[in-house]
Motif scaffolding. Structure first.
Motif, PDB file in Angstrom:
ATOM      1  N   ASP A 169       4.206   1.453  -9.375  1.00 25.23           N
ATOM      2  CA  ASP A 169       3.691   0.221  -9.078  1.00 25.23           C
ATOM      3  C   ASP A 169       2.694   0.416  -8.910  1.00 25.23           C
ATOM      4  OD1 ASP A 169       6.238  -0.965 -11.078  1.00 25.23           O
ATOM      5  OD2 ASP A 169       7.157  -1.290  -9.696  1.00 25.23           O
ATOM      6  N   PHE A 170       2.021   0.520  -8.277  1.00 23.42           N
ATOM      7  CA  PHE A 170       1.195   0.475  -6.999  1.00 23.42           C
ATOM      8  C   PHE A 170       0.821   1.714  -6.031  1.00 23.42           C
ATOM      9  CE2 PHE A 170       3.723  -1.418  -4.449  1.00 23.42           C
ATOM     10  CZ  PHE A 170       3.184  -1.481  -2.681  1.00 23.42           C
ATOM     11  N   ILE A 171      -0.701   2.064  -6.026  1.00 27.28           N
ATOM     12  CA  ILE A 171      -0.561   3.167  -4.553  1.00 27.28           C
ATOM     13  C   ILE A 171      -0.919   2.774  -3.611  1.00 27.28           C
ATOM     14  CG2 ILE A 171      -2.681   5.380  -4.959  1.00 27.28           C
ATOM     15  CD1 ILE A 171      -2.829   4.481  -7.761  1.00 27.28           C
ATOM     16  N   ASP A 172      -0.199   3.610  -2.368  1.00 28.53           N
ATOM     17  CA  ASP A 172      -0.900   3.747  -0.803  1.00 28.53           C
ATOM     18  C   ASP A 172      -2.042   2.799  -0.266  1.00 28.53           C
ATOM     19  OD1 ASP A 172       0.222   3.185   1.671  1.00 28.53           O
ATOM     20  OD2 ASP A 172      -0.601   5.380   1.839  1.00 28.53           O
ATOM     21  N   GLY A 173      -2.663   1.703  -0.286  1.00 34.46           N
ATOM     22  CA  GLY A 173      -3.455   1.213   0.386  1.00 34.46           C
ATOM     23  C   GLY A 173      -4.529   0.344  -0.502  1.00 34.46           C
ATOM     24  N   GLN A 174      -3.745   0.365  -2.196  1.00 37.78           N
ATOM     25  CA  GLN A 174      -4.310   0.106  -3.575  1.00 37.78           C
ATOM     26  C   GLN A 174      -4.244  -1.767  -3.661  1.00 37.78           C
ATOM     27  OE1 GLN A 174      -7.294   1.054  -4.923  1.00 37.78           O
ATOM     28  NE2 GLN A 174      -7.136   2.092  -3.038  1.00 37.78           N
ATOM     29  N   ALA A 175      -4.197  -2.729  -4.486  1.00 42.28           N
ATOM     30  CA  ALA A 175      -3.876  -3.868  -4.821  1.00 42.28           C
ATOM     31  C   ALA A 175      -2.482  -3.720  -5.694  1.00 42.28           C
ATOM     32  CB  ALA A 175      -4.570  -4.559  -6.039  1.00 42.28           C
ATOM     33  N   ILE A 176      -1.354  -4.738  -4.928  1.00 45.93           N
ATOM     34  CA  ILE A 176      -0.345  -4.896  -5.562  1.00 45.93           C
ATOM     35  C   ILE A 176      -0.894  -5.533  -7.400  1.00 45.93           C
ATOM     36  CG2 ILE A 176       1.954  -5.942  -5.591  1.00 45.93           C
ATOM     37  CD1 ILE A 176       1.763  -5.232  -2.354  1.00 45.93           C
ATOM     38  N   PRO A 177       0.402  -5.289  -8.045  1.00 50.62           N
ATOM     39  CA  PRO A 177      -0.314  -5.955  -9.424  1.00 50.62           C
ATOM     40  C   PRO A 177       0.570  -7.885  -9.009  1.00 50.62           C
ATOM     41  CG  PRO A 177       0.735  -3.877  -9.930  1.00 50.62           C
ATOM     42  CD  PRO A 177       0.637  -4.067  -8.837  1.00 50.62           C
ATOM     43  N   LEU A 178       0.100  -8.822 -10.070  1.00 54.77           N
ATOM     44  CA  LEU A 178       0.444  -9.473 -10.452  1.00 54.77           C
ATOM     45  C   LEU A 178       1.488 -10.235  -9.870  1.00 54.77           C
ATOM     46  CD1 LEU A 178      -0.556 -12.541 -10.006  1.00 54.77           C
ATOM     47  CD2 LEU A 178      -1.166 -12.601 -12.592  1.00 54.77           C
TER      48      LEU A 178
ATOM     49  N   ALA B 277       9.152  -1.158  -7.931  1.00 54.23           N
ATOM     50  CA  ALA B 277       9.814   0.267  -7.407  1.00 54.23           C
ATOM     51  C   ALA B 277       9.903   0.851  -6.331  1.00 54.23           C
ATOM     52  CB  ALA B 277       9.958   0.925  -9.256  1.00 54.23           C
ATOM     53  N   LEU B 278      10.679   1.621  -6.252  1.00 51.33           N
ATOM     54  CA  LEU B 278      10.322   2.222  -4.335  1.00 51.33           C
ATOM     55  C   LEU B 278      11.254   3.540  -5.097  1.00 51.33           C
ATOM     56  CD1 LEU B 278      11.110  -0.650  -1.691  1.00 51.33           C
ATOM     57  CD2 LEU B 278       9.112   0.194  -2.582  1.00 51.33           C
ATOM     58  N   PHE B 279      10.930   4.251  -3.989  1.00 45.45           N
ATOM     59  CA  PHE B 279      11.395   6.017  -4.181  1.00 45.45           C
ATOM     60  C   PHE B 279      10.819   6.172  -3.027  1.00 45.45           C
ATOM     61  CE2 PHE B 279      10.485   5.023  -8.749  1.00 45.45           C
ATOM     62  CZ  PHE B 279      11.438   6.276  -9.522  1.00 45.45           C
ATOM     63  N   TRP B 280      11.704   7.100  -2.456  1.00 44.78           N
ATOM     64  CA  TRP B 280      11.778   8.013  -0.875  1.00 44.78           C
ATOM     65  C   TRP B 280      12.347   9.151  -0.622  1.00 44.78           C
ATOM     66  CZ3 TRP B 280      14.303   3.124  -1.524  1.00 44.78           C
ATOM     67  CH2 TRP B 280      15.541   2.825  -1.951  1.00 44.78           C
ATOM     68  N   SER B 281      12.556  10.428   0.277  1.00 45.69           N
ATOM     69  CA  SER B 281      12.557  11.027   0.693  1.00 45.69           C
ATOM     70  C   SER B 281      13.670  11.024   0.560  1.00 45.69           C
ATOM     71  CB  SER B 281      11.974  12.030   0.907  1.00 45.69           C
ATOM     72  OG  SER B 281      11.905  11.638   2.613  1.00 45.69           O
ATOM     73  N   ARG B 282      14.695  11.836   0.818  1.00 44.76           N
ATOM     74  CA  ARG B 282      16.330  11.931   1.368  1.00 44.76           C
ATOM     75  C   ARG B 282      16.452  11.514   2.737  1.00 44.76           C
ATOM     76  NH1 ARG B 282      20.681  11.961  -1.170  1.00 44.76           N
ATOM     77  NH2 ARG B 282      20.051  12.701  -3.134  1.00 44.76           N
TER      78      ARG B 282
ATOM     79  N   ARG C 140       6.160   4.721   5.260  1.00 49.03           N
ATOM     80  CA  ARG C 140       5.973   3.374   4.937  1.00 49.03           C
ATOM     81  C   ARG C 140       5.044   3.872   3.993  1.00 49.03           C
ATOM     82  NH1 ARG C 140       2.552   1.559   9.863  1.00 49.03           N
ATOM     83  NH2 ARG C 140       1.130   0.366   8.266  1.00 49.03           N
ATOM     84  N   LEU C 141       4.818   2.871   2.806  1.00 53.67           N
ATOM     85  CA  LEU C 141       3.827   2.352   2.009  1.00 53.67           C
ATOM     86  C   LEU C 141       3.438   1.228   2.359  1.00 53.67           C
ATOM     87  CD1 LEU C 141       2.896   3.189  -0.614  1.00 53.67           C
ATOM     88  CD2 LEU C 141       4.734   1.864  -1.608  1.00 53.67           C
ATOM     89  N   GLU C 142       1.568   0.919   1.889  1.00 51.82           N
ATOM     90  CA  GLU C 142       1.302  -0.240   2.213  1.00 51.82           C
ATOM     91  C   GLU C 142       0.407  -0.792   0.904  1.00 51.82           C
ATOM     92  OE1 GLU C 142      -2.529  -1.742   5.207  1.00 51.82           O
ATOM     93  OE2 GLU C 142      -1.232  -0.605   5.556  1.00 51.82           O
ATOM     94  N   GLY C 143       0.002  -1.738   0.575  1.00 50.88           N
ATOM     95  CA  GLY C 143      -0.255  -3.030  -0.503  1.00 50.88           C
ATOM     96  C   GLY C 143      -0.974  -3.800  -0.317  1.00 50.88           C
ATOM     97  N   THR C 144      -2.026  -4.237  -0.844  1.00 51.66           N
ATOM     98  CA  THR C 144      -2.687  -5.605  -0.564  1.00 51.66           C
ATOM     99  C   THR C 144      -2.712  -5.934  -1.925  1.00 51.66           C
ATOM    100  OG1 THR C 144      -5.203  -4.385  -1.852  1.00 51.66           O
ATOM    101  CG2 THR C 144      -4.759  -3.869   0.396  1.00 51.66           C
ATOM    102  N   TYR C 145      -2.846  -7.427  -1.040  1.00 50.38           N
ATOM    103  CA  TYR C 145      -3.030  -8.515  -2.567  1.00 50.38           C
ATOM    104  C   TYR C 145      -4.068  -9.786  -1.896  1.00 50.38           C
ATOM    105  CZ  TYR C 145      -1.889 -11.699  -6.174  1.00 50.38           C
ATOM    106  OH  TYR C 145      -1.980 -12.488  -7.684  1.00 50.38           O
TER     107      TYR C 145
END
Length: 190
Positions: free
Chosen positions: A37-46, A61-66, A182-187
């Motif tokens: 839904d968003f790229i690390d360091g980029q904007a989070i959609p409305l 939605a989130l996905f992570w390694s085992r 970790r994953l970071e989004g901006t708004y």
């Protein structure tokens, strides 16, 4: 209300106060955490922002390694490092079944959490609270932090039930972190 945001522009909790930087949550192991839904360091959609600002308040939605062998549970903490408060605003605190490697959109909903998700108290309420920074305050950084724990969190501090424990109390009491990601989004609201 943009005047209030401009007035508070230099007041921010700060990244140094994120759960990520708490000594009890340090770990050498790494989990790769991503979202379609968003790229690390980029904007989070409305779509994922709070309803009160016109969003859908739908957790991404989130996905992570085992997680590493021996992990018993996962803890997900979503915080706003730029909230004009003494510590970051907790947008969601959840314990996840260790067998999970993803969450669907809306999987952190207070009404219908995804299977294997146990929602605990955040700064306000339970479940995902979408971004809604003060207008004019500048960009806010929302940090999704996932921790693989070596033991299941059964009780809150002092033996209190988890459901009645505050988010910061639970975060401070957790031990045995084996890996983290970790994953970071901006708004921003201008």
């Amino acid at each position: 209300m943009a005047w209030l945001g401009r007035l508070l522009r230099n007041r921010r909790a700060g990244a140094q106060r994120l759960a990520w930087n708490a000594p009890n949550l340090a770990a050498e192991g790494l989990l790769v955490l991503t979202s379609p839904d968003f790229i690390d360091g980029q904007a989070i959609p409305l779509l994922h922002a709070a309803r009160r600002v016109g969003g859908g308040e739908l957790s991404p939605a989130l996905f992570w390694s085992r997680p590493p062998a021996g992990a018993e549970e996962l803890m997900l903490v979503i915080e706003d490092a730029d909230a004009p408060t003494p510590s970051p605003f907790v947008h969601c605190l959840a314990l996840l079944d260790v067998s999970l490697t993803s969450l669907p959109q809306g999987g952190l909903s207070a009404r219908r959490p995804a299977p294997g998700v146990r929602l605990l108290r955040s700064t306000i309420g339970r479940g995902f609270v979408g971004p809604a920074p003060i207008k004019g305050h500048g960009p806010h950084h929302y940090v999704f932090q996932l921790f693989a724990l070596s033991r299941v969190v059964r009780r809150g501090p002092g033996g209190r039930p988890l459901e009645s424990s505050r988010a910061r109390e639970v975060i401070a009491a957790v031990e045995g972190v084996m890996a983290r990601g970790r994953l970071e989004g901006t708004y921003e609201r201008s």
